[in-house]
Write a protein that holds these residues in place. Structure first.
Motif, short mmCIF file in Angstrom:
data_model
loop_
_atom_site.label_atom_id
_atom_site.label_comp_id
_atom_site.label_asym_id
_atom_site.label_seq_id
_atom_site.Cartn_x
_atom_site.Cartn_y
_atom_site.Cartn_z
N VAL A 118 0.83 -1.20 0.00
CA VAL A 118 0.00 0.00 0.00
C VAL A 118 0.87 1.25 0.00
CG1 VAL A 118 -1.75 1.30 1.28
CG2 VAL A 118 -1.94 -1.18 1.08
N GLN A 119 1.98 1.22 0.73
CA GLN A 119 2.89 2.38 0.72
C GLN A 119 3.39 2.65 -0.69
OE1 GLN A 119 6.48 2.60 0.33
NE2 GLN A 119 6.50 4.80 0.82
N HIS A 120 3.67 1.59 -1.45
CA HIS A 120 4.10 1.76 -2.83
C HIS A 120 2.99 2.35 -3.69
CE1 HIS A 120 6.21 0.89 -6.60
NE2 HIS A 120 5.03 0.46 -7.05
N ILE A 121 1.78 1.87 -3.53
CA ILE A 121 0.65 2.41 -4.29
C ILE A 121 0.49 3.90 -4.02
CG2 ILE A 121 -1.89 2.37 -4.47
CD1 ILE A 121 -1.69 -0.68 -3.94
N LEU A 122 0.57 4.28 -2.75
CA LEU A 122 0.39 5.69 -2.38
C LEU A 122 1.54 6.55 -2.88
CD1 LEU A 122 -0.80 5.19 1.31
CD2 LEU A 122 -2.22 5.88 -0.62
N SER A 123 2.77 6.10 -2.67
CA SER A 123 3.92 6.93 -3.03
C SER A 123 4.07 7.07 -4.54
CB SER A 123 5.20 6.35 -2.42
OG SER A 123 5.47 5.06 -2.93
N SER A 124 3.61 6.06 -5.28
CA SER A 124 3.71 6.13 -6.75
C SER A 124 2.46 6.72 -7.40
CB SER A 124 3.96 4.72 -7.32
OG SER A 124 2.83 3.89 -7.09
#
Length: 258
Positions: free
Chosen positions: A60-66
């Motif tokens: 989820v952190q990757h989804i948000l940061s990207s």
């Protein structure tokens, strides 16, 4: 009709509550033998539960940061999982810090991919809170404890569950097995204001807050109702009062398992 709690949840409050719930989860993992079975997740150990939870945070952190607008597979990410299960608690804590920091600095109304109808960042902050809440309960059950979840959080968790699960393909695919068309399930919290009526259809279900006489009704504290809908408790337990067609309730709960 019983009024629902007048609680204004927002992105910042979801982030703060998520941080607290994950910290509780990490503390439980630190206490447990990694090989301890998790009864509510058949076949899993505490180590497997920690791996799942920590992987979700990083995904989820990757989804948000990207700002991803399309689904990203967690399998494509370097999760940096420790080689020793004794390091899983610290690994979860590190991923949680990154996740919460990213959520807090991201516009809650920014558009991005989710697996439900709401395509905004604050859908994820709410989802991460209830993911953490339920997995904290899993860890407590693994340690032989009875989970006690905040009743106000549980009310929001029930509504989040009903909203998201009603749209999940794997749930709608199972709904024909319920054998229902217009029958209703009434959920009634006994410790805080909170009632919901779920109307079952051959291809899914709809729901609305409020009181109604259902084909089957179940009364319990909000925490216990949340654990029930997530399959972390059985309606046969003494803490649940069931009125009407209990078999229908069981069939819906199996179909809605998530």
């Amino acid at each position: 009709m019983t009024a629902q709690p007048d609680i204004q949840w927002d992105h910042d409050r979801f982030c703060t509550a998520t941080e607290a719930e994950i910290a509780r989860f990490v503390g439980l993992v630190e206490e447990a033998d990694p090989a301890t079975p998790v009864p509510t997740c058949p076949g899993w150990t505490v180590a497997a539960l920690a791996e799942h939870h920590g992987a979700t945070h990083r995904w989820v952190q990757h989804i948000l940061s990207s700002g991803a607008r399309e689904r990203v597979s967690a399998r494509d990410l370097d999760l940096r999982l420790p080689g020793d299960e004794a390091g899983y608690a610290a690994w979860v804590a590190d991923g949680a810090r990154r996740l919460v920091a990213t959520m807090r600095r991201t516009d809650p109304r920014a558009l991005l991919w989710t697996w439900a109808g709401d395509r905004h960042v604050d859908w994820w902050s709410r989802r991460m809170l209830h993911e953490a809440l339920v997995h904290r309960a899993d860890a407590e059950i693994a340690l032989g404890r009875t989970p006690h979840l905040d009743a106000v959080l549980a009310v929001d968790g029930i509504e989040e569950f009903l909203s998201n699960v009603a749209q999940a393909r794997r749930v709608t695919d199972r709904m024909p097995s319920v054998g229902a068309d217009g029958e209703t399930v009434h959920l009634h919290a006994t410790d805080v204001p909170g009632e919901w009526t779920v109307t079952l259809h051959p291809d899914g279900f709809t729901w609305e807050p409020g009181h109604a006489k259902g084909t089957v009704g179940v009364r319990a504290g909000a925490s216990d109702l949340l654990l029930l809908v997530y399959g972390r408790a059985s309606r046969a337990e003494a803490r649940f009062e069931v009125f009407g067609d209990g078999d229908l309730l069981d069939r819906w709960l199996r179909a809605a398992a998530f």
